[in-house]
Design an enzyme around this catalytic site. Structure first.
Site, PDB file in Angstrom:
ATOM      1  N   HIS A  85      62.060 -50.392  15.259  1.00 13.74           N
ATOM      2  CA  HIS A  85      60.738 -49.726  14.712  1.00 13.74           C
ATOM      3  C   HIS A  85      59.955 -49.582  16.046  1.00 13.74           C
ATOM      4  CE1 HIS A  85      57.669 -48.534  11.877  1.00 13.74           C
ATOM      5  NE2 HIS A  85      56.783 -48.779  13.001  1.00 13.74           N
TER       6      HIS A  85
ATOM      7  N   HIS B 174      57.386 -46.429  18.464  1.00 13.77           N
ATOM      8  CA  HIS B 174      56.670 -44.807  18.472  1.00 13.77           C
ATOM      9  C   HIS B 174      56.653 -44.545  20.033  1.00 13.77           C
ATOM     10  CE1 HIS B 174      55.040 -45.215  14.356  1.00 13.77           C
ATOM     11  NE2 HIS B 174      54.947 -46.421  14.540  1.00 13.77           N
TER      12      HIS B 174
ATOM     13  N   GLN C 137      52.771 -38.503  10.224  1.00 12.98           N
ATOM     14  CA  GLN C 137      51.511 -39.718  10.371  1.00 12.98           C
ATOM     15  C   GLN C 137      50.227 -39.159   9.481  1.00 12.98           C
ATOM     16  OE1 GLN C 137      50.762 -42.235  13.250  1.00 12.98           O
ATOM     17  NE2 GLN C 137      49.620 -42.483  11.656  1.00 12.98           N
TER      18      GLN C 137
ATOM     19  N   HIS D 286      56.759 -46.381   6.888  1.00 12.46           N
ATOM     20  CA  HIS D 286      55.838 -47.251   7.208  1.00 12.46           C
ATOM     21  C   HIS D 286      55.134 -47.356   5.676  1.00 12.46           C
ATOM     22  CE1 HIS D 286      55.937 -46.041  11.290  1.00 12.46           C
ATOM     23  NE2 HIS D 286      54.826 -46.573  11.563  1.00 12.46           N
TER      24      HIS D 286
ATOM     25  N   GLU E 233      51.315 -50.788   5.043  1.00 17.74           N
ATOM     26  CA  GLU E 233      50.794 -51.363   6.426  1.00 17.74           C
ATOM     27  C   GLU E 233      49.105 -51.498   6.073  1.00 17.74           C
ATOM     28  OE1 GLU E 233      51.388 -49.193   9.825  1.00 17.74           O
ATOM     29  OE2 GLU E 233      50.651 -50.778  11.168  1.00 17.74           O
TER      30      GLU E 233
ATOM     31  N   ASP F  16      57.316 -51.776  17.948  1.00 14.32           N
ATOM     32  CA  ASP F  16      56.032 -50.818  17.248  1.00 14.32           C
ATOM     33  C   ASP F  16      55.568 -49.892  18.115  1.00 14.32           C
ATOM     34  OD1 ASP F  16      54.879 -49.444  15.161  1.00 14.32           O
ATOM     35  OD2 ASP F  16      53.549 -51.101  14.794  1.00 14.32           O
TER      36      ASP F  16
ATOM     37  N   TRP G  67      47.080 -47.920  19.691  1.00 14.28           N
ATOM     38  CA  TRP G  67      46.994 -49.049  18.685  1.00 14.28           C
ATOM     39  C   TRP G  67      47.430 -50.402  19.502  1.00 14.28           C
ATOM     40  CZ3 TRP G  67      49.874 -44.465  17.936  1.00 14.28           C
ATOM     41  CH2 TRP G  67      49.301 -43.719  16.885  1.00 14.28           C
TER      42      TRP G  67
HETATM   43 FE   FE2 Z   1      54.849 -48.057  13.340  1.00 11.46          FE
END
Ligand code: FE2
Length: 423
Positions: free
Chosen positions: A55, A57, A150, A208, A211, A307, A313
């Site tokens: 996982h 991005h 997203q 996702h 979360e 991630d 993030w």
């Molecule tokens: Fe994610």
């Protein structure tokens, strides 16, 4: 190539591994190879299958500080910040950052990555960029793309159209974000639409899911239901599932068997879950990672993902899946030798299973995608976040480093540090 005197993740020692035409052709003690076969002495070090990140991005990676940093540290500010950055993205910058990250990954023995790619930009700039990167890195890294809405499949007016366009262009997996839709009902509806789309097109699903710290966010139940209903057993992944941390125990005792029945894979993202979750708590603060040991005990395949690395993030990271495993075992309190080994599996073979990489592993017939670690066991590899001495892709060395040695200048002590127990 013949790798001699290796220790394997299952603890077998003094093992030889013969590689022919990019695949493992024999594993045993005292193998012989035809004259002229190059030999590498592993000298008892750990030979592991390459790392897998289930996982990631890659469209946002290495964008830290653009246009500003995440002040609150929350998931929601991260999403807002990504929204600010999106209009300023260029394909060239996306490709360049992704390629740089892939260099880091290969150096760390990470040769397979499933990355989500945001499709809520009508230009599909990130999709085009990552498809280009996927082609470019294919000789040395498996990059699997997930079409990720997203801003919400139903909340963003063009998301469904864009998601289908992305799949038409060659994106591999159907993504989703049900907890970000306007209502729980819309979230459940998005899961239904996306699972049906995947079933129609013969694709895998990776959403996702839940979360949040909301114990009532229960889209994983809906995801498992549709996986089972549509016969998508073993082809669906629930990513994050952080709400499971906060759920009522009685409810979880019903939920986990449903997930096992549907053969849903789970991906926890320890570095990010421990950072983003519990931000609205005072004290005690919840950890917010899903129930890893309980899911594993129930027979669910659990992988760990990185991630994020240096993006809206998360400010840290270097593509080191041993860092991910180490954080995972801390957060889940999985400290026995068997549990540490399970966390090592979560960043290698379990990830491969979630991605459907059938020839990953150390067995005859598997691809020779291998890492030689400066460690003598999986526990030592995790403890030391061991140096990657050599990394092979299909039997060809693609990265390597000199053994790490720390010198000492102390009276009456050795000249270098021995990081192992002397007994
Ligand atoms: Fe994610």
């Amino acid at each position: 190539m013949l790798i001699r005197h290796a220790t394997l993740p299952d603890g077998r020692s003094d093992i030889d591994v013969l590689v022919r035409d990019g695949r493992i052709s024999a594993i045993d003690r005292g193998l012989t190879a035809p004259d002229g076969t190059p030999e590498i002495d592993a000298a008892g070090q750990l030979l592991a299958p390459s790392f897998v990140d289930a996982h990631f991005h890659m469209d946002s990676t290495l964008s830290y500080g653009l246009p500003r940093v995440n002040a609150s540290g929350t998931l929601l500010e991260g999403i807002a910040l990504w929204g600010e950055l999106k209009p300023h993205l260029t394909q060239e910058a996306l490709v360049e950052r992704a390629l740089q990250y892939c260099d880091w990954a290969v150096a760390k023995g990470l040769l397979a990555i499933r990355t989500h790619v945001d499709v809520c930009d009508d230009r599909l700039l990130a999709v085009e960029a990552l498809l280009q990167v996927k082609r470019q890195v294919a000789p040395y890294l498996d990059l699997q793309l997930v079409a990720f809405p997203q801003d919400g499949l139903l909340r963003s007016p063009t998301a469904l159209t864009n998601l289908k366009r992305a799949l038409d262009k060659g994106v591999d997996v159907v993504g989703g974000i049900p907890h970000f839709e306007r209502t729980m009902a819309d979230g459940a509806e998005s899961v239904r639409i996306l699972c049906e789309l995947a079933a129609e097109r013969g694709l895998r699903v990776d959403m996702h899911c839940d979360e949040s710290d909301d114990p009532m966010s229960r889209h994983i139940e809906t995801l498992a239901f549709h996986a089972q209903r549509l016969g998508l057993h073993g082809r669906v992944t629930g990513s994050h599932l952080t709400s499971m941390h906060s759920m009522d125990n009685y409810y979880v005792s019903k939920l986990i068997p449903l997930m096992t029945e549907a053969q849903v894979h789970v991906v926890a993202n320890p570095l990010i879950n421990i950072t983003l979750q519990g931000r609205h708590d005072t004290y005690p603060k919840r950890r917010g990672m899903t129930r890893v040991p309980e899911l594993m005990a129930a027979g669910v395949n659990v992988a760990f993902g990185h991630d994020c690395v240096m993006d809206p993030w998360y400010p840290l990271g270097s593509g080191d899946m041993l860092e991910v495993a180490q954080m995972g075992l801390h957060v889940a309190q999985m400290t026995s030798p068997a549990q540490i080994a399970a966390c090592f599996d979560a960043v290698t073979v379990n990830g491969a299973q979630a991605l459907g990489l059938d020839r990953h592993g150390i067995a005859v017939g598997c691809d020779a995608d291998l890492v030689l670690l400066q460690a003598r066991s999986v526990v030592e590899a995790v403890r030391l976040r061991a140096n990657r001495l050599r990394v092979w892709r299909r039997g060809r060395q693609v990265a390597g480093s000199v053994p790490a040695v720390s010198q000492l200048s102390l009276p009456g002590r050795p000249a270098s540090v021995d990081w192992t127990l002397s007994r």
